[in-house]
Scaffold this active site. Structure first.
Site, PDB file in Angstrom:
ATOM      1  N   SER A 163       0.834  -1.201   0.000  1.00 31.42           N
ATOM      2  CA  SER A 163       0.000   0.000   0.000  1.00 31.42           C
ATOM      3  C   SER A 163       0.865   1.245   0.000  1.00 31.42           C
ATOM      4  O   SER A 163       1.985   1.245   0.530  1.00 31.42           O
ATOM      5  CB  SER A 163      -0.836  -0.036   1.276  1.00 31.42           C
ATOM      6  N   TYR A 179      -1.789  -0.942  10.921  1.00 26.87           N
ATOM      7  CA  TYR A 179      -2.042  -1.494   9.580  1.00 26.87           C
ATOM      8  C   TYR A 179      -0.853  -1.204   8.667  1.00 26.87           C
ATOM      9  O   TYR A 179      -0.299  -2.104   8.025  1.00 26.87           O
ATOM     10  CB  TYR A 179      -3.328  -0.895   8.982  1.00 26.87           C
ATOM     11  N   LYS A 220       2.084  -3.780   6.876  1.00 27.87           N
ATOM     12  CA  LYS A 220       2.479  -3.853   5.458  1.00 27.87           C
ATOM     13  C   LYS A 220       3.995  -3.650   5.315  1.00 27.87           C
ATOM     14  O   LYS A 220       4.667  -4.335   4.541  1.00 27.87           O
ATOM     15  CB  LYS A 220       1.733  -2.781   4.647  1.00 27.87           C
TER      16      LYS A 220
END
Ligand code: NAD
Ligand code: UFG
Length: 337
Positions: free
Chosen positions: A124, A148, A152
């Site tokens: 992302s 989050y 990643k």
């Protein structure tokens, strides 16, 4: 080409499966249905004419993974499965690290046992943190501002170390900007459970009357109209980026990192206006405080993917909004149970 698609019942995974089928590839879906519904499979079949094999289970389940890999000659894995809500990750960091980090490690270990050496990972633009400038290219420094994003980043770092130790593997990190839109048929789309976190599904639910108004998170950013600017990319373009990556680098050993974005930024108010034009509806909104953790602007330099993958986005803002509205109208409450 047989490709195991983890999270293939989800928003981006389901769209990617359709394009794989259209290109003569065979997707095999593995999903625990934590954030998707069984009926997605019917829609994939309706649109593509083929019902992919589907295994319901969890990427953290070693025995389950071994049994799936033992049944098929899998050439490559596209790894979409994971949790993705930034706010929820702040409240439930362990769940996010377990699902996204542990899940990926268990998956890669199973791939190693099965001698499958090619993986494409859903990363992302959040790994760029608050970028010093825009557009953002792949060599920008990385950082994380929430669990989050950190999950990643940790996965990217683990996979980078692993690829260095195993130079014959092909590992591709695809950094998505802001996926929006739906399949042009209106049969597949984004189906968030509960209150949407993301802008487009929220706008779309206001337009259809499921929500009263949109809260615009801040109009005092250093952007042309004061609202946040993002690089929205149509999910069909994003899916095509995976096919391009599979074809161009999926069998090439090495670590491959690409931005998947359009290179164009739109503000929240520009998105509202575009959606009103596409739907003919008024989207009521209120300006509220900034959302903690948000950045002012973020858009991609997509040149590397263009040069090396021969891929670039072709769907414009009108298609993004028209297709989202088509899906929303055909499926006002999302996929059937
Ligand atoms: P999604 O929630 O629609 O799809 C993810 C799928 O993975 C769901 O079907 C879910 O049931 C499944 N899943 C979750 N945990 C699992 C597990 N442990 N085992 C098996 N299946 C599991 O999300 P999406 O929008 O399609 O995103 C796909 C990937 O892309 C995610 O990894 C996400 O973090 C990443 N990504 C998404 C966005 C975005 O805005 N949508 C942006 C950047 C990156
Ligand atoms: N916004 C609103 N109101 C809302 C929702 C969003 O004003 O109800 C604004 C945000 O402040 C931001 C823009 O709309 O300016 C986009 O917000 P999203 O939540 O749709 O997307 P983000 O850019 O915050 O984050 C998304 C994904 C992340 C991913 C990131 C980069 O949610 O998972 O894109 O790819 F990491």
């Amino acid at each position: 080409m047989q490709v195991l698609v983890t999270g293939g019942m989800g928003y981006i995974g389901s769209h990617t499966c359709i394009q794989m089928i259209e290109k003569g590839m065979t997707p095999i879906i593995l999903d625990n249905l934590d954030n998707s519904k069984q009926s997605v499979l019917d829609r994939i079949e309706l649109v593509s004419g083929l019902r992919p094999l589907f295994y319901q289970g969890d990427i953290r389940d070693k025995t389950f993974l071994d049994s799936v890999f033992s049944k098929h000659n899998i050439d490559s894995v596209i790894h979409f499965a994971g949790l993705k809500a930034v706010g929820e990750s702040v409240a439930k960091p362990l769940e996010y690290y377990d699902n996204n980090v542990t899940g990926t490690l268990v998956l890669v270990d199973a791939m190693r046992r099965a001698n499958v050496k090619s993986i494409i990972f859903s990363s992302s633009a959040t790994v760029y943190g608050d970028p010093a400038s825009v557009p953002i290219n792949e060599s920008f420094p990385t950082s994380a501002t929430n669990p989050y994003g950190r999950s990643k980043l940790i996965v990217e770092e683990c996979l980078t170390d692993f690829q260095q130790a195993n130079p014959d593997w092909s590992i591709t990190l695809l950094r998505y900007f802001n996926p929006v839109g739906s399949h042009p048929s209106g049969e597949l789309g984004e189906d968030p459970q509960g209150i949407p976190n993301n802008l487009m599904p929220f706008i779309s639910q206001v337009a259809i009357g499921r929500r009263e108004f949109l809260s615009v998170f801040g109009d005092d950013y250093a952007t042309p109209d004061g609202t946040g600017v993002r690089d929205y990319i149509h999910v069909v373009d994003l899916s095509a980026g995976h096919i391009a990556a599979l074809n161009k680098v999926g069998t090439k050993s090495g670590l491959h990192t690409y931005n998947l974005g359009t290179g164009i930024g739109y503000s929240v108010l520009e998105m509202v206006k575009a959606f009103e034009q596409a739907s003919g509806k008024t989207v009521a909104y209120n300006i509220v405080d900034r959302r903690p953790g948000d950045i002012a602007e973020c858009w991609a330099d997509p040149a590397k993917a263009k040069t090396e993958l021969d891929w670039s986005a072709s769907y414009d803002l009108k298609r993004m909004t028209v297709d989202t509205w088509n899906w929303q109208q055909k499926n006002p409450t999302g996929y059937p149970d």
